[in-house]
Motif scaffolding. Structure first.
Motif, PDB file in Angstrom:
ATOM      1  N   ASP A   1       0.818  -1.215   0.000  1.00 29.42           N
ATOM      2  CA  ASP A   1       0.000   0.000   0.000  1.00 29.42           C
ATOM      3  C   ASP A   1       0.852   1.265   0.000  1.00 29.42           C
ATOM      4  OD1 ASP A   1       0.978   0.213   2.590  1.00 29.42           O
ATOM      5  OD2 ASP A   1      -0.944  -0.248   3.538  1.00 29.42           O
TER       6      ASP A   1
ATOM      7  N   ALA B   1       0.109   4.233   2.385  1.00 31.02           N
ATOM      8  CA  ALA B   1      -1.139   5.007   2.339  1.00 31.02           C
ATOM      9  C   ALA B   1      -2.260   4.213   3.001  1.00 31.02           C
ATOM     10  CB  ALA B   1      -1.511   5.321   0.895  1.00 31.02           C
ATOM     11  N   ILE B   2      -3.083   4.883   3.780  1.00 30.73           N
ATOM     12  CA  ILE B   2      -4.158   4.170   4.473  1.00 30.73           C
ATOM     13  C   ILE B   2      -5.414   4.029   3.632  1.00 30.73           C
ATOM     14  CG2 ILE B   2      -3.353   4.813   6.772  1.00 30.73           C
ATOM     15  CD1 ILE B   2      -5.571   6.958   6.809  1.00 30.73           C
ATOM     16  N   ASP B   3      -5.493   4.755   2.504  1.00 37.51           N
ATOM     17  CA  ASP B   3      -6.713   4.724   1.705  1.00 37.51           C
ATOM     18  C   ASP B   3      -6.556   3.971   0.386  1.00 37.51           C
ATOM     19  OD1 ASP B   3      -4.984   6.545   0.586  1.00 37.51           O
ATOM     20  OD2 ASP B   3      -6.492   8.097   0.250  1.00 37.51           O
TER      21      ASP B   3
END
Length: 132
Positions: A91, A94-96
């Protein structure tokens, strides 16, 4: 299933489990969290030293998941237990970002390997991939 005669090993400084030590005749073998042998038959202290030198930083590193007929996929370790190894697509912090998870057997199969020079870096796409 984890063999009953394997002995859990934890680092002295933080008590984090870093693997197991298994008997091998009169000697011992260090086994990583991924279920891979880190040493051949050695004395107990050498097995402990090998495991103490192994690191939980593996969880912060990029790994590659080989897939037949496709580019290797960048993944990160999510969970490693004798019940299985869970990885997810990288990812990039990034958390989104949507991720895909894969459950692999334990010990971790050869298809899961550390990143090597020449592997996709996540910033460029292979010629056969998408272009931005």
């Amino acid at each position: 299933m984890l063999p009953q005669e394997w002995i859990e090993h934890r680092r002295a400084e933080d008590r984090e489990q870093v693997g197991w030590i298994r008997p091998d005749g009169e000697d011992w073998v260090a086994v990583s969290l991924l279920g891979h042998e880190l040493t051949g038959p050695v004395d107990w202290l050498a097995a402990e030293e090998a495991l103490d030198g192994a690191t939980l930083a593996w969880f912060a590193e990029v790994w590659m998941l080989e897939r037949p007929g496709r580019e290797p996929l960048r993944v990160r370790l999510v969970e490693v237990t004798p019940d299985g190894v869970v990885v997810q697509t990288d990812d990039f912090g990034a958390i989104d970002v949507p991720v895909e998870r894969f459950t692999l057997p334990w010990p971790a199969p050869e298809e899961l390997r550390p990143r090597r020079a020449g592997d996709p870096d996540g910033r460029t796409f292979p010629a056969s991939g998408r272009h931005g």
